[in-house]
Structure formats: C-alpha cells, structure tokens
Design a protein around this motif. Sequence first.
Motif, PDB file in Angstrom:
ATOM      1  N   ASN A  39       0.843  -1.189   0.000  1.00 35.77           N
ATOM      2  CA  ASN A  39       0.000   0.000   0.000  1.00 35.77           C
ATOM      3  C   ASN A  39       0.882   1.243   0.000  1.00 35.77           C
ATOM      4  O   ASN A  39       2.113   1.130  -0.115  1.00 35.77           O
ATOM      5  N   HIS A  63      -6.311  -2.215  -2.684  1.00 37.38           N
ATOM      6  CA  HIS A  63      -5.250  -2.216  -1.680  1.00 37.38           C
ATOM      7  C   HIS A  63      -5.483  -1.081  -0.676  1.00 37.38           C
ATOM      8  O   HIS A  63      -6.065  -0.052  -1.018  1.00 37.38           O
ATOM      9  N   GLY A 189      -2.872  -1.515   6.052  1.00 41.63           N
ATOM     10  CA  GLY A 189      -3.425  -2.685   5.388  1.00 41.63           C
ATOM     11  C   GLY A 189      -4.324  -3.566   6.222  1.00 41.63           C
ATOM     12  O   GLY A 189      -5.037  -4.415   5.676  1.00 41.63           O
ATOM     13  N   SER A 201      -6.952  -5.875   1.742  1.00 41.67           N
ATOM     14  CA  SER A 201      -6.796  -6.103   0.303  1.00 41.67           C
ATOM     15  C   SER A 201      -7.860  -7.057  -0.238  1.00 41.67           C
ATOM     16  O   SER A 201      -8.287  -7.999   0.431  1.00 41.67           O
TER      17      SER A 201
END
Length: 284
Positions: A39, A63, A189, A201
């Motif tokens: 990311n 993402h 993330g 994701s």
Amino acid sequence: MSAEMEEIRLNLGHIELAAHLFGPADGEPVIALHGWLDNANSFARLAPKLPGLRILALDLAGHGHSQHRPAGAGYALWDYAHDVLRVAEQMGWQRFALLGHSLGAIISVVIAGSLPDRITRLALIDGVIPPTSGPQDAAERMGMALQAQLDLGNKQKAVHPSLDQAVTARMRGLVAVSREAAELLAQRGLMPVPGGYTWRSDSRLTLPSPTRLSEAQALSFVKRIACPAKLIVAADGMLARHTGLLEQLPFSYELLPGGHHLHVNDEQGATLVADCFNRFFGIS
C-alpha cells in the motif's frame, strides 16, 4: 512518516482511491505505485528523502484504503494504468514522472511505453515487465484462472488473533519483509474483524492472471519508453538473477544491497535508494 504528508482521496468516477501526498506544491509531479498486496506506506521511508518532488503515493485499487473493484471486475494491468491516468487528470498533471516498485514498476513501464509523451521520468525499484509465457500455455492458464475465480467464493480470509501475529504473517509472506516494513504496511493494510484482524486487500488480487504477454510483447513497452529511466535492482531481490532481461534494457540500472523491499525494510536501504533517485532527478 513525514509530518508534511497529507492524506487525500481521489474520486475517479469508476472508483475512489486513497493516497499520500508528499513534498512542495510546486515540486516536480511524481505518481508513486507500490507493489502487489502492499500500500502507500511502501513509500513512507523513501518519499520524505526525495526533496523537491511532489509525490502522490497511491493505494492501488483493492489495496490499503482504496475501494475494491465492483463485483465481476478484475485487476488487469491496463485497468491499473487507466486508474493512474485518471489520477493524473484529477491532479491536473498532463506530464508527470512515475516511481514504481515491483507491480508498481510494471504498471509504470506499461504507461510509459503506451503513452511515452506523458511521462517525464521513470524511476523503478526491482520490477520492469510482468511474468511472461508462450502461446502454448494460453488455454491451460485460462482454465486455471477461471477455476480459481469460481473457487474463490468458498474461501474465507485469514483472521489473525492479534496485530503482532498479523505482522509476523506479513513478514513471512511470499516476499519476506522486515518487521519494520511489515508494521508500516500493517498500519494501512489491516482492519479489525470479529476474532482479530484481517488484511483489507481484495481477495481477487490473489487470483492467477487468465492471460500473459509473450516476452516480445512485454519488451515492446520497454522499447517505446522515451523518457530518462533508472532501475534499481535489489541484490537479494527478484530481478538480480534475470541477467538476460537486464541486458536487453535500453536504460541503466544500479545494483544495491538488500531484498525486494529494500526501500522500506530499513532506513539504510531507503537512504541508498533515495541517494540514487536524487541523482537521477537532479536533486542536490
């Protein structure tokens, strides 16, 4: 991360993307593209070391904090390239540089080869062209990809009971990273879910590609690049052993110590990469 970093969102019409914005408003415009399953925090160490550049570090679609593509859509290279060009429109940048790592480097080469007049400079980290295959593999690859897509609905994302376990899992991923890098990527993330944490994701990012370019097709993008280009090859990364490919490149590359994520694994690696790119961009 730098105190000068600004968090922004960009509505492209077909999707909304998140990004970090670094550097002076009048700096040379640069769009930074991270690697697969990473990311925008991939550039958290590097971007502040590149003074004079106006760096927009994207979370690519699917993402980080960017939206996922709608149901039935996929994550093809040309879709990422289209997103980047729409981002440039949003920023008012007719011409701009690209800074890409791994998948982001591949997307950068696709854009620079497709529309060479739009790109002013190309700064690549351990990535150039996508994996290639011959025509004899086309039917088998398509079948594998279609079956994987059908099977995806029956799979659940892994849930990690704690943040530390999620970070440890990222350290030991397909491409290993340092704890510091895993923690940076986890900041952007991970998301809390019942039972612990999971990665934001899109699960479709792990699906195999239904088609691949031939090597000649992939190199056709490299050959059309018209701007100055610089590739950093990590000594312990993914490109160093592909000497045949490196010898075919029409631009220079520099071998630096470190792994595939050398620009984010530690401060030393980020500094080495920054020194190389500061010379390339003409930054004293």
